[in-house]
Every structure is written in C-alpha cells, then in structure tokens.
Design a protein around this motif. Structure first.
Motif, mmCIF file in Angstrom:
data_model
loop_
_atom_site.group_PDB
_atom_site.id
_atom_site.type_symbol
_atom_site.label_atom_id
_atom_site.label_comp_id
_atom_site.label_asym_id
_atom_site.label_seq_id
_atom_site.Cartn_x
_atom_site.Cartn_y
_atom_site.Cartn_z
ATOM 1 N N GLU A 177 0.882 -1.192 -0.193
ATOM 2 C CA GLU A 177 -0.097 0.060 0.197
ATOM 3 C C GLU A 177 0.793 1.203 0.074
ATOM 4 O O GLU A 177 2.076 1.038 0.287
ATOM 5 C CB GLU A 177 -0.846 0.107 1.310
ATOM 6 C CG GLU A 177 -0.383 -0.050 2.491
ATOM 7 C CD GLU A 177 -1.110 -0.157 3.814
ATOM 8 O OE1 GLU A 177 -1.138 0.934 4.718
ATOM 9 O OE2 GLU A 177 -1.931 -1.174 3.740
ATOM 10 N N VAL A 178 0.333 2.438 -0.557
ATOM 11 C CA VAL A 178 1.052 3.838 -0.317
ATOM 12 C C VAL A 178 0.131 4.263 0.696
ATOM 13 O O VAL A 178 -1.105 4.666 0.373
ATOM 14 C CB VAL A 178 1.185 4.317 -1.752
ATOM 15 C CG1 VAL A 178 1.748 5.712 -1.722
ATOM 16 C CG2 VAL A 178 1.827 3.332 -2.611
ATOM 17 N N ALA A 179 0.699 4.914 1.806
ATOM 18 C CA ALA A 179 0.100 5.567 2.906
ATOM 19 C C ALA A 179 0.179 7.224 2.516
ATOM 20 O O ALA A 179 -0.730 7.816 2.724
ATOM 21 C CB ALA A 179 0.702 5.170 4.242
ATOM 22 N N SER A 180 1.328 7.608 2.179
ATOM 23 C CA SER A 180 1.770 8.979 2.082
ATOM 24 C C SER A 180 2.695 9.272 0.800
ATOM 25 O O SER A 180 3.331 8.378 0.419
ATOM 26 C CB SER A 180 2.516 9.469 3.077
ATOM 27 O OG SER A 180 1.845 9.275 4.337
ATOM 28 N N VAL A 181 2.555 10.605 0.289
ATOM 29 C CA VAL A 181 3.332 10.969 -0.805
ATOM 30 C C VAL A 181 4.073 12.235 -0.207
ATOM 31 O O VAL A 181 3.590 12.995 0.357
ATOM 32 C CB VAL A 181 2.649 11.362 -2.159
ATOM 33 C CG1 VAL A 181 3.490 11.982 -2.769
ATOM 34 C CG2 VAL A 181 1.975 10.184 -2.617
ATOM 35 N N ILE A 182 5.355 12.177 -0.307
ATOM 36 C CA ILE A 182 6.118 13.237 0.317
ATOM 37 C C ILE A 182 6.605 14.247 -0.743
ATOM 38 O O ILE A 182 7.298 13.913 -1.626
ATOM 39 C CB ILE A 182 7.250 12.880 1.329
ATOM 40 C CG1 ILE A 182 6.894 11.961 2.260
ATOM 41 C CG2 ILE A 182 8.370 13.860 1.835
ATOM 42 C CD1 ILE A 182 7.929 11.118 2.902
ATOM 43 N N LEU A 183 6.421 15.812 -0.542
ATOM 44 C CA LEU A 183 6.810 16.598 -1.303
ATOM 45 C C LEU A 183 7.710 17.515 -0.537
ATOM 46 O O LEU A 183 7.355 18.068 0.473
ATOM 47 C CB LEU A 183 5.555 17.579 -1.972
ATOM 48 C CG LEU A 183 4.586 16.769 -2.724
ATOM 49 C CD1 LEU A 183 3.329 17.607 -3.065
ATOM 50 C CD2 LEU A 183 5.035 16.069 -3.958
ATOM 51 N N TRP A 184 9.052 17.565 -1.041
ATOM 52 C CA TRP A 184 9.995 18.677 -0.282
ATOM 53 C C TRP A 184 9.692 20.107 -1.018
ATOM 54 O O TRP A 184 9.240 20.355 -1.691
ATOM 55 C CB TRP A 184 11.419 18.180 -1.110
ATOM 56 C CG TRP A 184 11.810 17.059 -0.310
ATOM 57 C CD1 TRP A 184 11.324 16.313 0.625
ATOM 58 C CD2 TRP A 184 13.012 16.415 -0.530
ATOM 59 N NE1 TRP A 184 12.185 15.174 0.756
ATOM 60 C CE2 TRP A 184 12.962 15.147 0.240
ATOM 61 C CE3 TRP A 184 14.203 16.644 -1.538
ATOM 62 C CZ2 TRP A 184 14.391 14.522 0.009
ATOM 63 C CZ3 TRP A 184 15.211 15.880 -1.532
ATOM 64 C CH2 TRP A 184 15.444 14.636 -0.802
ATOM 65 N N SER A 185 10.028 20.826 0.334
ATOM 66 C CA SER A 185 9.759 22.310 0.246
ATOM 67 C C SER A 185 10.897 23.160 0.794
ATOM 68 O O SER A 185 11.278 22.712 2.021
ATOM 69 C CB SER A 185 8.261 22.632 0.894
ATOM 70 O OG SER A 185 8.039 23.925 1.064
ATOM 71 N N ARG A 186 11.353 24.242 0.347
ATOM 72 C CA ARG A 186 12.066 25.138 0.691
ATOM 73 C C ARG A 186 11.506 26.189 1.657
ATOM 74 O O ARG A 186 11.953 26.828 2.361
ATOM 75 C CB ARG A 186 13.066 25.619 -0.098
ATOM 76 C CG ARG A 186 14.101 24.659 -0.453
ATOM 77 C CD ARG A 186 14.669 24.720 -2.138
ATOM 78 N NE ARG A 186 15.499 23.725 -2.353
ATOM 79 C CZ ARG A 186 14.937 22.574 -2.712
ATOM 80 N NH1 ARG A 186 13.782 22.468 -3.062
ATOM 81 N NH2 ARG A 186 15.914 21.653 -3.064
ATOM 82 N N ASP A 187 10.115 26.175 1.240
ATOM 83 C CA ASP A 187 9.184 27.340 2.096
ATOM 84 C C ASP A 187 7.761 26.658 2.324
ATOM 85 O O ASP A 187 6.811 26.929 1.590
ATOM 86 C CB ASP A 187 8.974 28.645 1.098
ATOM 87 C CG ASP A 187 8.155 29.766 1.806
ATOM 88 O OD1 ASP A 187 7.694 29.677 2.980
ATOM 89 O OD2 ASP A 187 8.373 31.054 1.253
ATOM 90 N N LEU A 188 7.716 26.078 3.568
ATOM 91 C CA LEU A 188 6.653 25.429 3.991
ATOM 92 C C LEU A 188 5.392 26.201 4.052
ATOM 93 O O LEU A 188 4.506 25.562 3.150
ATOM 94 C CB LEU A 188 6.816 24.827 5.394
ATOM 95 C CG LEU A 188 5.800 23.890 6.065
ATOM 96 C CD1 LEU A 188 5.754 22.662 5.256
ATOM 97 C CD2 LEU A 188 5.859 23.641 7.405
ATOM 98 N N LYS A 189 5.302 27.436 4.382
ATOM 99 C CA LYS A 189 4.068 28.168 4.510
ATOM 100 C C LYS A 189 3.538 28.475 2.943
ATOM 101 O O LYS A 189 2.529 28.355 2.865
ATOM 102 C CB LYS A 189 4.131 29.447 5.179
ATOM 103 C CG LYS A 189 2.923 30.229 5.268
ATOM 104 C CD LYS A 189 3.356 31.646 6.243
ATOM 105 C CE LYS A 189 2.429 32.613 6.294
ATOM 106 N NZ LYS A 189 1.038 32.291 5.590
ATOM 107 N N LYS A 190 4.639 28.868 2.319
ATOM 108 C CA LYS A 190 4.117 29.082 0.716
ATOM 109 C C LYS A 190 3.637 27.749 0.177
ATOM 110 O O LYS A 190 2.707 27.664 -0.591
ATOM 111 C CB LYS A 190 5.281 29.654 0.047
ATOM 112 C CG LYS A 190 5.175 30.013 -1.494
ATOM 113 C CD LYS A 190 6.428 30.833 -2.114
ATOM 114 C CE LYS A 190 5.951 31.276 -3.458
ATOM 115 N NZ LYS A 190 7.201 31.909 -3.844
ATOM 116 N N SER A 191 4.242 26.658 0.320
ATOM 117 C CA SER A 191 3.737 25.518 -0.291
ATOM 118 C C SER A 191 2.618 25.083 0.112
ATOM 119 O O SER A 191 1.708 24.377 -0.665
ATOM 120 C CB SER A 191 5.023 24.311 -0.058
ATOM 121 O OG SER A 191 6.237 24.759 -0.961
#
Length: 140
Positions: free
Chosen positions: A22-36
C-alpha cells in the motif's frame, strides 16, 4: 497463477514481504513550508488545518486515505533539481481548465505542455522545488 522463485505464486510472495502492499503517504519537499502549504491547499481544494502542521511538516489528508506530506526539514541545504520524473498523477475532468487553473496558481507546465491522444490527455507540472505531478484526463 504465475510461479516465482521458490515455487510460490506471486500472491504468496507478496504475503511474505515485510513491506505492506500500500501507499500511505506521498512526500513533497519544500524550501518554504508556508508558501507550499498555501499553494497545495488551493490545488487540492482543502483547508489548512493547524492540527496537521508539525513545525517542518504539514499533512494534507485526502478523502481516499492517502496523505500528501509537505516536508521542509533540511531542504534549504538541498539544491533544486533541473528535472525530475512525476511523483504521482491526479485526475481532472477537463484538462484545459486544469491547465489554466494550475498555471494561475503558479505551477509551471513542463515537458511539452498538454499531450493528447484517444485514451487520455495529460500534462506535467512542477512547483518551485521541482516536485513534478502529472494531471490526467481519461477519455471515455
């Protein structure tokens, strides 16, 4: 049923794996968390829930059970790639409206714009951190 090494069927082989199928989560990297988080909130049409914010990580919980994690932990030290494969795809009912919408949000449509054939129409988009997502419309 197809046999694999050891005489087991494919289904039996999967049962032996210590990793769940199963796939539970997908991770997207961010340099600016609030903006993303703001950007993906608009893309997904989901509110920003404070309970889903964990300092350097924010989780969007989708109705199908999948989570999209926006992770900024240590990302300021990682260079932005020049290209990447799509991480996943999201469906759309109207590919042209979807393209206009993501463009207006600030995503860049890459790899040749909208591709159309008899079965599907799709495009690839990226955010500022080069997280690539495919948007796809299936034709009936």
């Amino acid at each position: 049923m197809k046999k694999v090494k050891g005489g087991k069927t494919i289904g039996e082989k999967l049962k032996c794996s210590p990793v769940k199928c199963e796939v539970a989560s997908v991770i997207l990297w961010s340099r600016d968390l609030k903006k993303s988080v703001d950007l993906y909130s608009k893309l997904l049409g989901l509110p920003i829930e404070e309970k889903d914010n964990f300092r350097t990580l924010h989780i969007f919980r989708l109705s199908n059970g999948l989570e999209i994690m926006i992770d900024s932990n240590g990302m300021n030290k990682i260079p932005v790639p020049q290209s990447a494969s799509p991480l996943f795809f999201m469906p759309a009912d109207d590919i042209d409206k979807a393209a206009d919408y993501v463009h207006d949000l600030g995503f860049e449509i890459i790899y040749g714009g909208i591709h159309r054939n008899h079965a599907v129409s799709f495009f690839n988009m990226r955010d500022e951190d080069f997280n690539v997502i495919t948007i796809c419309q299936k034709h009936k």
